[in-house]
Design an enzyme around this catalytic site. Structure first.
Site, PDB file in Angstrom:
ATOM      1  N   LYS A  16      19.704   2.604   2.329  1.00 23.76           N
ATOM      2  CA  LYS A  16      20.862   2.692   1.424  1.00 23.76           C
ATOM      3  C   LYS A  16      21.017   4.108   0.854  1.00 23.76           C
ATOM      4  O   LYS A  16      22.101   4.670   0.855  1.00 23.76           O
ATOM      5  CB  LYS A  16      20.725   1.698   0.248  1.00 23.76           C
ATOM      6  CG  LYS A  16      20.641   0.249   0.680  1.00 23.76           C
ATOM      7  CD  LYS A  16      20.532  -0.700  -0.511  1.00 23.76           C
ATOM      8  CE  LYS A  16      19.295  -0.515  -1.378  1.00 23.76           C
ATOM      9  NZ  LYS A  16      18.013  -0.806  -0.682  1.00 23.76           N
ATOM     10  N   ARG A  91      23.072  -6.141  -7.563  1.00 25.18           N
ATOM     11  CA  ARG A  91      21.921  -6.749  -6.915  1.00 25.18           C
ATOM     12  C   ARG A  91      21.798  -8.222  -7.245  1.00 25.18           C
ATOM     13  O   ARG A  91      20.871  -8.875  -6.774  1.00 25.18           O
ATOM     14  CB  ARG A  91      20.684  -6.059  -7.447  1.00 25.18           C
ATOM     15  CG  ARG A  91      19.865  -5.307  -6.417  1.00 25.18           C
ATOM     16  CD  ARG A  91      18.770  -4.660  -7.231  1.00 25.18           C
ATOM     17  NE  ARG A  91      17.673  -4.132  -6.536  1.00 25.18           N
ATOM     18  CZ  ARG A  91      17.588  -2.893  -6.065  1.00 25.18           C
ATOM     19  NH1 ARG A  91      18.606  -2.081  -6.108  1.00 25.18           N
ATOM     20  NH2 ARG A  91      16.473  -2.482  -5.526  1.00 25.18           N
ATOM     21  N   ARG A 130       7.410   6.999   2.916  1.00 22.36           N
ATOM     22  CA  ARG A 130       8.529   7.759   2.330  1.00 22.36           C
ATOM     23  C   ARG A 130       8.048   8.819   1.334  1.00 22.36           C
ATOM     24  O   ARG A 130       7.146   8.592   0.545  1.00 22.36           O
ATOM     25  CB  ARG A 130       9.483   6.801   1.614  1.00 22.36           C
ATOM     26  CG  ARG A 130      10.576   7.532   0.828  1.00 22.36           C
ATOM     27  CD  ARG A 130      11.679   6.628   0.411  1.00 22.36           C
ATOM     28  NE  ARG A 130      11.238   5.596  -0.522  1.00 22.36           N
ATOM     29  CZ  ARG A 130      12.053   4.698  -1.046  1.00 22.36           C
ATOM     30  NH1 ARG A 130      13.336   4.681  -0.703  1.00 22.36           N
ATOM     31  NH2 ARG A 130      11.596   3.789  -1.877  1.00 22.36           N
ATOM     32  N   ARG A 163       7.065   7.339  -4.416  1.00 22.94           N
ATOM     33  CA  ARG A 163       7.374   6.450  -5.532  1.00 22.94           C
ATOM     34  C   ARG A 163       6.198   5.520  -5.800  1.00 22.94           C
ATOM     35  O   ARG A 163       5.614   4.984  -4.869  1.00 22.94           O
ATOM     36  CB  ARG A 163       8.640   5.637  -5.217  1.00 22.94           C
ATOM     37  CG  ARG A 163       9.904   6.341  -5.672  1.00 22.94           C
ATOM     38  CD  ARG A 163      11.172   5.701  -5.202  1.00 22.94           C
ATOM     39  NE  ARG A 163      11.241   4.251  -5.365  1.00 22.94           N
ATOM     40  CZ  ARG A 163      12.298   3.525  -4.986  1.00 22.94           C
ATOM     41  NH1 ARG A 163      13.364   4.116  -4.455  1.00 22.94           N
ATOM     42  NH2 ARG A 163      12.292   2.224  -5.141  1.00 22.94           N
ATOM     43  N   ARG A 174       9.125  -6.600  -3.924  1.00 25.65           N
ATOM     44  CA  ARG A 174      10.532  -6.174  -3.881  1.00 25.65           C
ATOM     45  C   ARG A 174      11.294  -6.895  -2.774  1.00 25.65           C
ATOM     46  O   ARG A 174      12.454  -7.267  -2.946  1.00 25.65           O
ATOM     47  CB  ARG A 174      10.618  -4.653  -3.684  1.00 25.65           C
ATOM     48  CG  ARG A 174      10.246  -3.864  -4.964  1.00 25.65           C
ATOM     49  CD  ARG A 174       9.819  -2.437  -4.677  1.00 25.65           C
ATOM     50  NE  ARG A 174      10.842  -1.650  -4.027  1.00 25.65           N
ATOM     51  CZ  ARG A 174      10.599  -0.530  -3.339  1.00 25.65           C
ATOM     52  NH1 ARG A 174       9.361  -0.071  -3.234  1.00 25.65           N
ATOM     53  NH2 ARG A 174      11.590   0.117  -2.779  1.00 25.65           N
TER      54      ARG A 174
HETATM   55  P1  AP5 Z   1      15.984   5.006   1.892  1.00 23.23           P
HETATM   56  O1  AP5 Z   1      17.309   5.525   2.295  1.00 23.23           O
HETATM   57  O2  AP5 Z   1      15.258   5.686   0.794  1.00 23.23           O
HETATM   58  O3  AP5 Z   1      16.062   3.406   1.653  1.00 23.23           O
HETATM   59  P2  AP5 Z   1      16.702   2.544   0.476  1.00 23.23           P
HETATM   60  O4  AP5 Z   1      17.446   1.419   1.108  1.00 23.23           O
HETATM   61  O5  AP5 Z   1      17.447   3.419  -0.463  1.00 23.23           O
HETATM   62  O6  AP5 Z   1      15.365   1.950  -0.157  1.00 23.23           O
HETATM   63  P3  AP5 Z   1      14.907   1.877  -1.682  1.00 23.23           P
HETATM   64  O7  AP5 Z   1      13.427   1.659  -1.666  1.00 23.23           O
HETATM   65  O8  AP5 Z   1      15.424   2.992  -2.471  1.00 23.23           O
HETATM   66  O9  AP5 Z   1      15.584   0.546  -2.112  1.00 23.23           O
HETATM   67  P4  AP5 Z   1      15.303  -0.295  -3.342  1.00 23.23           P
HETATM   68  O10 AP5 Z   1      16.496  -1.131  -3.359  1.00 23.23           O
HETATM   69  O11 AP5 Z   1      14.033  -1.055  -3.317  1.00 23.23           O
HETATM   70  O12 AP5 Z   1      15.039   0.776  -4.523  1.00 23.23           O
HETATM   71  P5  AP5 Z   1      15.934   1.194  -5.774  1.00 23.23           P
HETATM   72  O13 AP5 Z   1      15.599   2.588  -6.083  1.00 23.23           O
HETATM   73  O14 AP5 Z   1      17.339   0.829  -5.554  1.00 23.23           O
HETATM   74  O15 AP5 Z   1      15.057   5.006   3.211  1.00 23.23           O
HETATM   75  C1  AP5 Z   1      13.715   4.543   3.163  1.00 23.23           C
HETATM   76  C2  AP5 Z   1      12.840   5.375   4.108  1.00 23.23           C
HETATM   77  O16 AP5 Z   1      13.256   5.164   5.451  1.00 23.23           O
HETATM   78  C3  AP5 Z   1      12.926   6.900   3.888  1.00 23.23           C
HETATM   79  O17 AP5 Z   1      11.672   7.439   4.149  1.00 23.23           O
HETATM   80  C4  AP5 Z   1      13.945   7.375   4.946  1.00 23.23           C
HETATM   81  O18 AP5 Z   1      13.714   8.705   5.352  1.00 23.23           O
HETATM   82  C5  AP5 Z   1      13.681   6.378   6.073  1.00 23.23           C
HETATM   83  N1  AP5 Z   1      14.884   6.043   6.840  1.00 23.23           N
HETATM   84  C6  AP5 Z   1      16.131   5.793   6.365  1.00 23.23           C
HETATM   85  N2  AP5 Z   1      16.972   5.469   7.365  1.00 23.23           N
HETATM   86  C7  AP5 Z   1      16.225   5.511   8.504  1.00 23.23           C
HETATM   87  C8  AP5 Z   1      16.531   5.259   9.882  1.00 23.23           C
HETATM   88  N3  AP5 Z   1      17.782   4.893  10.290  1.00 23.23           N
HETATM   89  N4  AP5 Z   1      15.540   5.381  10.785  1.00 23.23           N
HETATM   90  C9  AP5 Z   1      14.275   5.726  10.395  1.00 23.23           C
HETATM   91  N5  AP5 Z   1      13.927   5.986   9.120  1.00 23.23           N
HETATM   92  C10 AP5 Z   1      14.902   5.868   8.176  1.00 23.23           C
HETATM   93  O19 AP5 Z   1      15.362   0.250  -6.911  1.00 23.23           O
HETATM   94  C11 AP5 Z   1      14.072   0.423  -7.433  1.00 23.23           C
HETATM   95  C12 AP5 Z   1      13.841  -0.514  -8.609  1.00 23.23           C
HETATM   96  O20 AP5 Z   1      14.782  -0.229  -9.648  1.00 23.23           O
HETATM   97  C13 AP5 Z   1      14.057  -2.002  -8.322  1.00 23.23           C
HETATM   98  O21 AP5 Z   1      12.874  -2.588  -7.783  1.00 23.23           O
HETATM   99  C14 AP5 Z   1      14.397  -2.528  -9.701  1.00 23.23           C
HETATM  100  O22 AP5 Z   1      13.244  -2.655 -10.497  1.00 23.23           O
HETATM  101  C15 AP5 Z   1      15.227  -1.418 -10.285  1.00 23.23           C
HETATM  102  N6  AP5 Z   1      16.672  -1.574  -9.979  1.00 23.23           N
HETATM  103  C16 AP5 Z   1      17.442  -0.731  -9.228  1.00 23.23           C
HETATM  104  N7  AP5 Z   1      18.701  -1.182  -9.163  1.00 23.23           N
HETATM  105  C17 AP5 Z   1      18.729  -2.334  -9.900  1.00 23.23           C
HETATM  106  C18 AP5 Z   1      19.753  -3.269 -10.198  1.00 23.23           C
HETATM  107  N8  AP5 Z   1      21.000  -3.113  -9.724  1.00 23.23           N
HETATM  108  N9  AP5 Z   1      19.435  -4.320 -10.962  1.00 23.23           N
HETATM  109  C19 AP5 Z   1      18.186  -4.487 -11.465  1.00 23.23           C
HETATM  110  N10 AP5 Z   1      17.171  -3.656 -11.199  1.00 23.23           N
HETATM  111  C20 AP5 Z   1      17.440  -2.572 -10.424  1.00 23.23           C
HETATM  112 MG    MG Z   2      17.139   4.031  -2.491  1.00 23.06          MG
END
Ligand code: AP5
Ligand code: MG
Ligand code: ZN
Length: 217
Positions: A16, A91, A130, A163, A174
């Site tokens: 994402k 979410r 990552r 992270r 997660r």
């Molecule tokens: P990356 O692009 O970083 O993936 P992502 O989908 O953004 O994964 P996240 O871990 O950020 O998602 P998340 O939803 O758990 O975390 P968030 O920060 O939103 O890619 C991942 C890896 O893969 C990287 O190394 C990249 O280089 C590689 N990659 C990407 N595409 C690739 C491809 N095509 N091929 C190969 N490699 C690839 O949330 C964190 C925490 O915040 C949550 O757990 C929660 O506690 C809180 N939170 C956030 N939003 C909310 C909400 N709306 N409501 C409540 N709590 C929330």
């Molecule tokens: Mg992300």
């Protein structure tokens, strides 16, 4: 005329953040990532950051009201004047309803919600390998997307870090939280007639092209 709003859905590690940054840049929209906003609050030591941290370290969701309020504030900033790509928000169905209400105040709505997905083993591989830029949040991967200089961001030279919620244990939690609380949103956006799906397991450029097509259609 009206602002454009695109939602990127998908499990942790689906890509994402990687795709939202590219899409926002290409379309001239703000990249609005709830996780990045929480981490920014945390690094500034705000009250909201402290509340969020307790949930984030366990891999649980931050409460809906806190999250939706933070997004509302962010949406009022000038760079969102053309619209936004939402990354990691909404979410839950309650957050999606909150977003709809917020946009409806200006006669606006979400035009497309795109799910990026990949198999579980691949998600775990991506997250545990990552590295992120502390300054601009660009994600790298130790084997599939290594930075040119180890430990440094290609784009801005910032320091790379892992992270604390990217350990195997928290990633498992997660993923379970995604299945329980976020999966139901897919049906919700499907009923609204705005859902599209993209295979997130191809390389970054191929996913980017598929996403562009999903949004244009
Ligand atoms: P990356 O692009 O970083 O993936 P992502 O989908 O953004 O994964 P996240 O871990 O950020 O998602 P998340 O939803 O758990 O975390 P968030 O920060 O939103 O890619 C991942 C890896 O893969 C990287 O190394 C990249 O280089 C590689 N990659 C990407 N595409 C690739 C491809 N095509 N091929 C190969 N490699 C690839 O949330 C964190 C925490 O915040 C949550 O757990 C929660 O506690 C809180 N939170 C956030 N939003 C909310 C909400 N709306 N409501 C409540 N709590 C929330
Ligand atoms: Mg992300
Ligand atoms: Zn950077």
């Amino acid at each position: 005329m009206g602002r454009r709003f695109i939602v990127l859905l998908g499990p942790p590690g689906a890509g994402k953040g990687t795709q939202a940054a590219r899409l926002a840049q290409a379309a001239g929209l703000a990249h609005l990532a709830s996780g990045d906003l929480f981490r920014e609050h945390l690094s500034r030591g705000t009250e909201l950051g402290k509340v969020a941290q307790a949930y984030m370290t366990r891999g649980e969701l931050v409460p809906d009201d806190v999250t939706t309020r933070m997004i509302a504030e962010r949406l009022a900033q000038p760079d969102a004047a053309t619209g936004a790509v939402f990354d990691g928000f909404p979410r839950t169905v309650a957050q999606a309803e909150g977003l709809d209400r917020l946009l409806a105040e200006h006669g606006e709505r979400v035009q497309r919600a795109v799910v990026i997905d990949a198999r579980r083993e691949e998600l775990v591989r991506r997250l545990t390998g990552r590295w992120l830029c502390r300054e601009c949040q660009t994600p790298y991967h130790q084997t599939s997307r290594p930075p040119r200089v180890p430990g440094r961001c290609d784009g801005c030279g910032g320091e790379l870090y892992q992270r604390p919620d990217d350990t195997v244990e928290v990633v498992e939690r997660r993923l379970a939280v995604y299945e329980d609380q976020t999966q139901p949103l897919l049906a919700w956006y499907e009923r609204a007639g705005v859902l599209a799906r993209v295979d997130g397991e191809r390389d970054v450029e191929a996913v980017q092209r598929a996403l562009a097509r999903a949004i244009a259609s």
